[in-house]
Design an enzyme around this catalytic site. Structure first.
Site, PDB file in Angstrom:
ATOM      1  N   VAL A 185     154.710 -32.270   9.037  1.00  0.00           N
ATOM      2  CA  VAL A 185     154.648 -31.967  10.469  1.00  0.00           C
ATOM      3  C   VAL A 185     155.983 -31.388  10.945  1.00  0.00           C
ATOM      4  O   VAL A 185     156.033 -30.463  11.750  1.00  0.00           O
ATOM      5  CB  VAL A 185     154.289 -33.243  11.260  1.00  0.00           C
ATOM      6  CG1 VAL A 185     154.493 -33.028  12.731  1.00  0.00           C
ATOM      7  CG2 VAL A 185     152.863 -33.648  10.971  1.00  0.00           C
ATOM      8  N   ASP A 238     157.871  14.961  29.695  1.00  0.00           N
ATOM      9  CA  ASP A 238     157.624  16.234  30.365  1.00  0.00           C
ATOM     10  C   ASP A 238     158.473  16.251  31.629  1.00  0.00           C
ATOM     11  O   ASP A 238     159.146  15.276  31.958  1.00  0.00           O
ATOM     12  CB  ASP A 238     156.137  16.461  30.637  1.00  0.00           C
ATOM     13  CG  ASP A 238     155.490  15.287  31.326  1.00  0.00           C
ATOM     14  OD1 ASP A 238     156.225  14.361  31.722  1.00  0.00           O
ATOM     15  OD2 ASP A 238     154.266  15.286  31.472  1.00  0.00           O
ATOM     16  N   ASN A 250     163.315 -27.850  13.949  1.00  0.00           N
ATOM     17  CA  ASN A 250     162.576 -28.360  12.799  1.00  0.00           C
ATOM     18  C   ASN A 250     163.511 -28.639  11.634  1.00  0.00           C
ATOM     19  O   ASN A 250     163.358 -29.633  10.927  1.00  0.00           O
ATOM     20  CB  ASN A 250     161.513 -27.352  12.365  1.00  0.00           C
ATOM     21  CG  ASN A 250     160.364 -27.307  13.351  1.00  0.00           C
ATOM     22  OD1 ASN A 250     160.525 -27.742  14.490  1.00  0.00           O
ATOM     23  ND2 ASN A 250     159.229 -26.804  12.930  1.00  0.00           N
TER      24      ASN A 250
HETATM   25  P1  ATP Z   1     155.436  19.841  32.404  1.00  0.00           P
HETATM   26  O1  ATP Z   1     154.941  20.166  31.055  1.00  0.00           O
HETATM   27  O2  ATP Z   1     156.863  19.411  32.424  1.00  0.00           O
HETATM   28  O3  ATP Z   1     154.562  18.951  33.203  1.00  0.00           O
HETATM   29  P2  ATP Z   1     154.490  22.103  33.822  1.00  0.00           P
HETATM   30  O4  ATP Z   1     153.691  21.348  34.789  1.00  0.00           O
HETATM   31  O5  ATP Z   1     155.257  23.274  34.325  1.00  0.00           O
HETATM   32  O6  ATP Z   1     155.549  21.243  33.120  1.00  0.00           O
HETATM   33  P3  ATP Z   1     152.129  23.189  32.746  1.00  0.00           P
HETATM   34  O7  ATP Z   1     151.244  22.406  33.616  1.00  0.00           O
HETATM   35  O8  ATP Z   1     151.768  23.452  31.336  1.00  0.00           O
HETATM   36  O9  ATP Z   1     153.551  22.559  32.656  1.00  0.00           O
HETATM   37  O10 ATP Z   1     152.381  24.569  33.479  1.00  0.00           O
HETATM   38  C1  ATP Z   1     153.006  25.618  32.822  1.00  0.00           C
HETATM   39  C2  ATP Z   1     153.200  26.779  33.764  1.00  0.00           C
HETATM   40  O11 ATP Z   1     151.938  27.264  34.217  1.00  0.00           O
HETATM   41  C3  ATP Z   1     153.985  26.457  35.015  1.00  0.00           C
HETATM   42  O12 ATP Z   1     155.357  26.593  34.817  1.00  0.00           O
HETATM   43  C4  ATP Z   1     153.460  27.478  36.007  1.00  0.00           C
HETATM   44  O13 ATP Z   1     154.175  28.693  35.879  1.00  0.00           O
HETATM   45  C5  ATP Z   1     152.026  27.693  35.553  1.00  0.00           C
HETATM   46  N1  ATP Z   1     151.091  26.917  36.365  1.00  0.00           N
HETATM   47  C6  ATP Z   1     151.107  25.600  36.591  1.00  0.00           C
HETATM   48  N2  ATP Z   1     150.076  25.238  37.372  1.00  0.00           N
HETATM   49  C7  ATP Z   1     149.372  26.343  37.637  1.00  0.00           C
HETATM   50  C8  ATP Z   1     148.183  26.620  38.363  1.00  0.00           C
HETATM   51  N3  ATP Z   1     147.503  25.669  38.976  1.00  0.00           N
HETATM   52  N4  ATP Z   1     147.754  27.885  38.400  1.00  0.00           N
HETATM   53  C9  ATP Z   1     148.415  28.849  37.752  1.00  0.00           C
HETATM   54  N5  ATP Z   1     149.527  28.648  37.061  1.00  0.00           N
HETATM   55  C10 ATP Z   1     150.018  27.430  36.987  1.00  0.00           C
END
Ligand code: ATP
Length: 858
Positions: free
Chosen positions: A256, A303, A665
């Site tokens: 134990v 990101d 223990n």
């Molecule tokens: P992270 O990866 O750090 O989140 P992020 O949001 O910029 O960065 P993505 O979402 O991949 O990454 O977007 C990449 C790129 O696409 C942006 O930098 C922007 O130029 C373009 N982008 C983001 N959102 C839109 C959208 N809704 N419509 C068109 N282009 C967009």
């Protein structure tokens, strides 16, 4: 069926009527561990087995009181174990609740995020990439929709869906891989295809963690060793002619004493309470394993948008070929204006600005909704900022969405387009990252109309883009063209201009990055945004960057070059989510423990590959969350660093109580074995040992598991993956302390033997309990003196000490316990003796720690 485009979804009364008919969209809870099960589990351990044998032996020997005491200890132990495990279970259950799924629906003409259980037949679901589908539904609109149906069909490739017959249904439990759609719910809960085979709730994994397994193993090994040693000692005693009863009881006592019975339960409760503590810091561990691994994290891949920054975008600059504009106002409040050369401009005043604003407004899913004196934005922040910009320019707002078709945004393409029915005809409107837009433009719009996009214009655009990005702004380019053929093609567009959006870094991030760096944790930014914007944000947050690698460069690198590049200060920009997986694997090949953030559907493989996949509670998709180990409830980078601190605290605390329990223990075993060797009467009875190990030590160990983080826990490099819980230093401490407590109590025992064995034994027993309680101060920190961490800084520990010492006083002065534990009252002199021996346990470790630290400093 109603016209899908004009249908605003169910009204509140329709929802209520449907709910009255169809009920809630939930399936019977998955089988959870009920209290009875937890209670029964307490009686199924190896320890209880030994105890039952012990009780039977006691009965066979006619030792009724011992048998009863062992029975009592079994019950007490089960009660303690039950309370701990039940607490752990309920803590996990409440974490599970936080994970309950949600769904975006269209009701009363508005998009709303509602708990998935509130979905009713007839609801319109809005499906976007990464969303888990909450009910079976028929598609009303779909663009480029692909669904991962592997959960239903086992088919791993996403299936394309459209309005065509036979492809127009989506099913609960499956997830959107890409595209966008609206769909009308046809079946919920048990009526869905998924409901027929499985359950819907999010889960918190209860698989045993690495640590739990390792400690379970240790406990089992010690148990086995204990049995062997006990059998050997008993046999030896019998051979040299000692009393059978005495030897059997000694053997039992030994076994134990050797087994750290409380260990597995204490680990479970510590990790579960740790997970609860993390939720208070906004980090939700989906698996207990995450709490443990977090403490060892050596790299955080993060990101940018929303994690390092606020993800609250505001357009501040607009650039067109012939004119630049400043924008006032903040957030999504349309109070603000656009000005150029000192004059305020409106939509009709400037054709280029007008076209740009219209494109931003219509090539978007975001909406502004007045909410009292402020406005709320529904949709993606980038788009919200463009819609707000259009409001500031007094654009005409459409009564209905004139979008005929869409090529949705994806992080891989970095742009999106819509086919839009404007009063002047059908147009393709496109927006995205400037590189991606310039590539598909052949013309550029100036104040005098469109002209070819030549090298000079491209240069001008690049310069403007770089200038905005160098400020840390996110830059979106806009373009359009007429589409009389109603064909949505991303080619031969007219470039309209650039919009610079500021997205300020989160206030707490700078400090969090500094803290991660001082804790020896590398921070690697991996973003889809441009390298210039990323570098500017890195600068603003104190992240040192020596090298930037774009997604394209990364594709061209082989694994060796990548590994080399992953040294200090690297940043990845314009990456595709798929590339994250490679980065994680390369870091892991260097023996790093990697925490990786992700929010989109394409991030899921990297999240699974990472040692700690971190998803976003606010911005993330269901698919990413399902693949992750840790969910950030506030999407904040600083939360990861805090969670790592919490993980380090947990691991350090497990180390503390393992050492504590084992050294207690060890003291008992040393006293028993030495005593047998010199032939004295039993120093502790089996029941007394059970009392020490199960009643007094377990409670103290749990309190030790609640120790606060040490002052410098984030000033040390991360522990190694294979770092041991014990190690030579740990074993050394256990042996030294065990020798001292064991031999001291034995010495006291022999000193008092002349006054009767009962008094001697009770004093030795009490001495051991007191030593064990006092020694806890040595284990509160493995490096710092109590003067540094504060003697009273763990109230749980103080409470545990008061309760257990109180219990010991009861054990020797309260007749019923006296009868069970065979104790007699001890006097003042005995207490003084105990105190004299206990004092060094308090003082020596303090002096040693102070000396050791001084040594390290010089
Ligand atoms: P992270 O990866 O750090 O989140 P992020 O949001 O910029 O960065 P993505 O979402 O991949 O990454 O977007 C990449 C790129 O696409 C942006 O930098 C922007 O130029 C373009 N982008 C983001 N959102 C839109 C959208 N809704 N419509 C068109 N282009 C967009």
């Amino acid at each position: 069926m109603a016209d899908p485009i004009h249908d605003g979804g169910l009204t509140r009364s329709e929802v209520e009527a449907a709910r009255a008919r169809a009920g809630w969209n939930e399936l019977p809870e998955a089988e959870t561990t009920g209290p009875l099960r937890v209670l029964l589990r307490q009686f199924s351990s190896f320890l209880v087995l030994i105890l039952i044998v012990a009780a039977l032996v006691a009965v066979a020997l006619g030792e009724w009181i011992d048998a009863a005491t062992i029975g009592l200890v079994v019950v007490l132990n089960a009660a303690l174990g039950f309370v701990q495990e039940w607490k752990a279970e309920t803590a996990l259950a409440s974490l599970r609740k936080l994970l309950s799924p949600q769904a975006m629906v269209l009701r009363d003409g508005q998009e709303k995020l509602v708990p998935a259980r509130e979905i009713v037949p007839g609801d319109i679901l809005i499906l976007t990439s990464g969303a888990k589908i909450a009910a079976d539904a028929a598609l009303l609109r779909a663009s480029d929709l692909r669904i991962d149906e592997s959960i239903l069909t086992g088919e791993s490739m996403p299936v394309a869906k459209s309005l065509d017959e036979g492809r127009d249904r989506v099913f609960a439990g499956t997830a959107v891989s890409s595209g966008r759609a609206e769909a009308r719910v046809t079946a919920i809960a048990g009526e869905t295809e998924f409901g027929k085979i499985a359950h819907l709730t999010g889960s918190v994994g209860v698989k045993t963690t690495h640590l739990q397994r390792k400690l379970g193993q240790l406990a089992r090994q010690l148990g086995l060793a204990a049995l062997l040693v006990a059998a050997g000692v008993t046999a030896l005693g019998l051979i040299v002619g000692r009393d059978l009863t005495e030897m059997v009881m000694t053997g039992l006592s030994l076994s134990v004493a050797m087994v750290p019975e409380g260990l597995p339960a204490v680990v479970t409760i510590t990790l579960a309470l740790g997970a609860t503590a993390m939720v208070r810091q906004n980090a939700l561990a989906r698996r207990l394993q995450a709490v443990e691994t977090l403490g060892a994290a050596s790299v955080i891949c993060t990101d940018k948008t929303g994690t390092l920054t606020e993800n609250k975008m505001t357009a501040t600059k607009v650039w067109t070929l012939d004119r630049q504009y400043d924008v006032t106002g903040t957030g999504y409040d349309p109070a603000g204006h656009i000005e150029a050369e000192g004059a305020r401009l409106r939509f009709g005043d400037d054709p280029v600005l007008g076209a740009l604003l219209q494109t931003g407004l219509h090539c978007s899913h975001a909406r502004l909704v007045p909410a009292g004196k402020t406005w709320t934005m529904i949709g993606a922040p980038t788009e919200g900022a463009l819609v707000t910009l259009a409001y500031k320019g007094w654009c005409d707002l459409p009564k209905e969405r004139g979008v005929l078709a869409e090529i949705p945004f994806s992080s891989a393409r970095k742009r999106m387009s819509v086919l839009y029915q404007s009063p002047d005809g059908v147009q393709v409107l496109t927006k995205g990252a400037p590189e991606q837009i310039v590539e598909i433009c052949t013309q550029v719009l100036g104040q005098d109309g469109a002209k070819p996009l030549g090298a000079a214009e491209r240069d001008a655009i690049t310069r403007a883009y770089e200038e905005m990005a160098a400020d840390g702004q996110r830059v979106i380019a806009l373009a359009s063209r007429a589409a009389p053929d109603h064909h949505i093609a991303e080619e031969e567009l007219t470039f309209l201009g650039l919009v610079g959006l500021i997205d300020p870094p989160r206030a707490e991030v700078r400090e969090a990055i500094a803290s991660a760096q001082s804790a020896g944790i590398r921070v690697v930014m991996i973003t889809g945004d441009s390298p210039i914007t990323a570098a500017a944000i890195a600068r603003q947050t104190g992240l040192k960057v020596k090298r930037q690698i774009s997604g394209q460069e990364l594709d061209e690198m082989d694994d060796g070059a990548l590994r080399e590049a992953l040294g200090d200060g690297v940043l990845f920009a314009r990456t595709k989510p798929e590339q994250k997986m490679r980065i994680v694997a390369a870091l892991q090949a260097q023996d790093q423990i990697v925490a990786m953030t992700g929010d989109g559907v394409n991030d899921a493989p990297a999240l699974k590959q990472a040692d700690i996949g971190v998803s976003m509670g606010v911005r993330g998709t269901d698919v990413a969350r399902d693949a992750s180990d840790l969910v950030l409830l506030d999407d904040n980078f600083a939360t990861i660093v805090r969670a790592i601190g919490e993980g380090r605290r947990q691991f350090a605390n497990v180390r503390k109580f393992v050492r504590y329990l084992l050294s207690s223990n060890a003291g008992e075993v040393i006293a028993l074995v030495v005593n047998i060797a010199i032939g004295g009467p039993l120093v502790f009875l089996a029941t007394q040992i059970l009392w020490m190990n199960l009643v007094t030590d377990g409670v103290t160990a749990v309190a030790l598991g609640l120790e606060k983080g040490e002052p410098d826990q984030m000033a040390e490099p991360p522990r190694r993956k294979d770092s041991r819980i014990l190690g030579p230093a740990g074993i050394g401490t256990i042996v030294v302390l065990g020798m001292y407590t064991g031999l001291s109590s034995l010495w006291i025992f022999f000193q008092l033997l002349d006054f009767g064995v009962e008094l001697a034994r009770t004093t030795a027993f009490t001495a051991m309990v007191v030593f064990e309680k006092v020694s806890v101060f040595a284990f509160r920190s493995l490096r710092h003196s109590n003067f540094r961490i504060g003697w009273f800084s763990n109230p749980f520990l103080l409470l545990a000490l008061i309760v257990t010492l109180g219990a010991q006083v009861a054990a020797i002065y309260w007749p019923p316990l006296q009868a069970l534990l065979r104790t007699v009252p001890i006097g003042w002199a005995e207490w003084q003796l105990i105190a004299a021996f206990a004092l060094p346990i308090l003082v020596v470790p303090e002096l040693a720690k102070i000396a050791l630290r001084r040594d390290q400093r010089t």
